[in-house]
Design a protein around this motif. Structure first.
Motif, PDB file in Angstrom:
ATOM      1  N   SER A 104       0.827  -1.211   0.000  1.00  0.00           N
ATOM      2  CA  SER A 104       0.000   0.000   0.000  1.00  0.00           C
ATOM      3  C   SER A 104       0.859   1.257   0.000  1.00  0.00           C
ATOM      4  N   THR A 105       1.937   1.253   0.792  1.00  0.00           N
ATOM      5  CA  THR A 105       2.789   2.441   0.900  1.00  0.00           C
ATOM      6  C   THR A 105       3.462   2.779  -0.418  1.00  0.00           C
ATOM      7  N   ILE A 106       3.949   1.785  -1.132  1.00  0.00           N
ATOM      8  CA  ILE A 106       4.642   2.043  -2.394  1.00  0.00           C
ATOM      9  C   ILE A 106       3.704   2.687  -3.409  1.00  0.00           C
ATOM     10  N   THR A 107       2.419   2.342  -3.352  1.00  0.00           N
ATOM     11  CA  THR A 107       1.471   2.928  -4.307  1.00  0.00           C
ATOM     12  C   THR A 107       1.305   4.432  -4.089  1.00  0.00           C
ATOM     13  N   TYR A 108       1.731   4.944  -2.930  1.00  0.00           N
ATOM     14  CA  TYR A 108       1.640   6.383  -2.693  1.00  0.00           C
ATOM     15  C   TYR A 108       2.663   7.159  -3.507  1.00  0.00           C
ATOM     16  N   ALA A 109       3.506   6.442  -4.224  1.00  0.00           N
ATOM     17  CA  ALA A 109       4.393   7.093  -5.173  1.00  0.00           C
ATOM     18  C   ALA A 109       3.607   7.635  -6.360  1.00  0.00           C
ATOM     19  N   SER A 249      -4.405  12.278   1.715  1.00  0.00           N
ATOM     20  CA  SER A 249      -4.258  10.903   1.245  1.00  0.00           C
ATOM     21  C   SER A 249      -3.144  10.161   1.986  1.00  0.00           C
ATOM     22  N   TYR A 250      -2.139  10.908   2.482  1.00  0.00           N
ATOM     23  CA  TYR A 250      -1.022  10.254   3.163  1.00  0.00           C
ATOM     24  C   TYR A 250      -1.414   9.710   4.538  1.00  0.00           C
ATOM     25  N   PHE A 251      -2.607  10.015   4.969  1.00  0.00           N
ATOM     26  CA  PHE A 251      -3.157   9.370   6.167  1.00  0.00           C
ATOM     27  C   PHE A 251      -3.229   7.865   5.969  1.00  0.00           C
ATOM     28  N   GLY A 252      -3.263   7.451   4.696  1.00  0.00           N
ATOM     29  CA  GLY A 252      -3.373   6.025   4.391  1.00  0.00           C
ATOM     30  C   GLY A 252      -2.138   5.216   4.743  1.00  0.00           C
ATOM     31  N   ILE A 253      -0.972   5.848   4.839  1.00  0.00           N
ATOM     32  CA  ILE A 253       0.249   5.092   5.159  1.00  0.00           C
ATOM     33  C   ILE A 253       0.197   4.523   6.575  1.00  0.00           C
ATOM     34  N   PRO A 254      -0.011   5.348   7.618  1.00  0.00           N
ATOM     35  CA  PRO A 254      -0.134   4.742   8.958  1.00  0.00           C
ATOM     36  C   PRO A 254      -1.368   3.867   9.094  1.00  0.00           C
ATOM     37  N   LEU A 255      -2.451   4.200   8.387  1.00  0.00           N
ATOM     38  CA  LEU A 255      -3.652   3.378   8.448  1.00  0.00           C
ATOM     39  C   LEU A 255      -3.385   1.982   7.902  1.00  0.00           C
ATOM     40  N   ALA A 256      -2.680   1.904   6.776  1.00  0.00           N
ATOM     41  CA  ALA A 256      -2.345   0.614   6.190  1.00  0.00           C
ATOM     42  C   ALA A 256      -1.456  -0.204   7.126  1.00  0.00           C
ATOM     43  N   VAL A 258      -1.378  -0.038  10.451  1.00  0.00           N
ATOM     44  CA  VAL A 258      -2.211  -0.510  11.566  1.00  0.00           C
ATOM     45  C   VAL A 258      -3.097  -1.670  11.122  1.00  0.00           C
ATOM     46  N   LEU A 259      -3.708  -1.540   9.953  1.00  0.00           N
ATOM     47  CA  LEU A 259      -4.596  -2.598   9.465  1.00  0.00           C
ATOM     48  C   LEU A 259      -3.826  -3.888   9.183  1.00  0.00           C
ATOM     49  N   GLY A 260      -2.639  -3.751   8.570  1.00  0.00           N
ATOM     50  CA  GLY A 260      -1.826  -4.935   8.310  1.00  0.00           C
ATOM     51  C   GLY A 260      -1.394  -5.633   9.587  1.00  0.00           C
ATOM     52  N   TRP A 261      -1.067  -4.830  10.599  1.00  0.00           N
ATOM     53  CA  TRP A 261      -0.679  -5.406  11.894  1.00  0.00           C
ATOM     54  C   TRP A 261      -1.876  -6.067  12.588  1.00  0.00           C
ATOM     55  N   PHE A 262      -3.030  -5.428  12.531  1.00  0.00           N
ATOM     56  CA  PHE A 262      -4.204  -5.923  13.247  1.00  0.00           C
ATOM     57  C   PHE A 262      -4.771  -7.187  12.610  1.00  0.00           C
ATOM     58  N   ALA A 276       9.172   5.253   3.824  1.00  0.00           N
ATOM     59  CA  ALA A 276       7.782   5.721   3.763  1.00  0.00           C
ATOM     60  C   ALA A 276       7.696   7.207   4.095  1.00  0.00           C
ATOM     61  N   LEU A 277       8.522   7.657   5.024  1.00  0.00           N
ATOM     62  CA  LEU A 277       8.519   9.080   5.393  1.00  0.00           C
ATOM     63  C   LEU A 277       8.990   9.946   4.234  1.00  0.00           C
ATOM     64  N   LEU A 278       9.971   9.464   3.479  1.00  0.00           N
ATOM     65  CA  LEU A 278      10.466  10.226   2.330  1.00  0.00           C
ATOM     66  C   LEU A 278       9.428  10.268   1.214  1.00  0.00           C
ATOM     67  N   ILE A 279       8.697   9.167   1.022  1.00  0.00           N
ATOM     68  CA  ILE A 279       7.630   9.156   0.020  1.00  0.00           C
ATOM     69  C   ILE A 279       6.586  10.212   0.361  1.00  0.00           C
ATOM     70  N   ALA A 280       6.179  10.223   1.634  1.00  0.00           N
ATOM     71  CA  ALA A 280       5.196  11.212   2.078  1.00  0.00           C
ATOM     72  C   ALA A 280       5.766  12.624   1.991  1.00  0.00           C
TER      73      ALA A 280
END
Length: 302
Positions: A104-109, A249-256, A258-262, A276-280
């Motif tokens: 999910s994070t890579i797609t934020y590119a 939209s970058y709210f999705g990085i920490p959300l993803a 948390v969801l992956g962990w849960f 991920a921080l550099l992408i954002a």
């Protein structure tokens, strides 16, 4: 500013779309154990037609214009559907092979690709600040993918390809005439995606029989969530400038994460950070530059 600019509502719709996409992604990862990415893409587009048709039928703009289904830019609409098919296939494959948060994070590119694509497609001029932002974001992508690491696999490039395709879909949404209803634009893309994904699934190896009513329920929900999310996103893109939506939209990085962990007990800290921080950061630099350029220059008193 577009004549239909409604930034507040556009932000809300984009955030809802983000959550719906993540929910859809969780279902895809769950089902990828039993069904191929091509199959899931075909099912997602088939059931995704339901919210598209409902939205079109309830569109007052479409009814006022005589319920016409043909649009001037129909070729562009069909092309976007083909691009959506490729984006889905790339992303769904990645979800089945990688940690949910990583894929999910890579797609934020996509924000980086959007900047590059805006030059030839929208005729925008991109200065050195935005190119520096693209470079920062690209370094972040490289750090997440780790192309020189021993554990690197080519499938790590799948979400990057998905990001490029999704960026193309987002940029071309701005090319449609303002008087064309968003649900109609989305319906064209949805129908094309159904045909494209079904064809790919057929040549990929055919369709696996749905194992249970429970699986069919998940498949239907996946399609409904995805179809609704795309519709919300298309509407939000056409309501305001994309630079107004990108920061949220970058709210999705920490959300993803948390969801992956849960749901899947994944916590890829070493893979995601600090890339991920550099992408954002790269994406937000683009947003800052876009907003500063759009501000009117104050006039001096004569």
């Amino acid at each position: 500013m577009r004549p239909t600019d409604r930034t507040g509502l556009a932000i809300i719709l984009s955030l809802v779309a983000l959550m719906l996409f993540d929910a859809m992604g969780l279902i895809i990862k769950h089902l990828s154990v039993s069904y191929s990415a091509a199959e899931l893409s075909a099912w997602r587009n088939l059931f995704g037609l339901i919210p598209s048709i409902i939205a079109l039928w309830t569109s007052s703009v479409w009814h006022k214009k005589g319920r016409r289904l043909k649009i001037r830019q129909w070729k562009l609409a069909l092309l976007r559907g083909a691009v959506v098919t490729m984006a889905q296939l790339s992303f769904y494959l990645a979800l089945g092979l990688m940690a949910f948060a990583t894929a999910s994070t890579i797609t934020y590119a996509s924000a980086l690709f959007t900047t590059a694509l805006a030059i030839p497609i929208l005729g925008e001029r991109v200065g050195w600040v935005r190119w520096c932002a693209v470079l920062v974001g690209f370094v972040g992508v490289v750090m997440v993918i780790k192309p020189t690491g021993e554990a690197f696999n080519l499938y790590a490039l799948l979400p990057l390809a998905a990001a490029a395709f999704y960026a193309l879909v987002g940029v071309t949404a701005r090319l449609f005439d303002d008087d064309v209803s968003s649900p109609l634009v989305n319906l064209y893309a949805s129908i094309t995606s159904v045909i494209g994904a079904t064809s790919i699934a057929y040549f990929w190896g055919g369709f696996t029989p749905v194992a249970s009513a429970n699986d069919m329920g998940w498949i239907m929900l996946m399609g409904m969530l995805g179809g609704t999310a795309v519709l919300f996103l298309v509407v939000s893109y056409r309501m305001t400038e994309q630079s107004n939506l990108a920061p949220f939209s970058y709210f999705g990085i920490p959300l993803a994460f948390v969801l992956g962990w849960f749901f899947f007990d994944e916590a890829p800290w070493s893979t995601l950070f600090p890339g991920a921080l550099l992408i954002a950061c790269g994406g937000l630099m683009i947003v800052w530059r876009e907003r500063s350029r759009s501000k009117p220059v104050p006039k001096l008193h004569q």
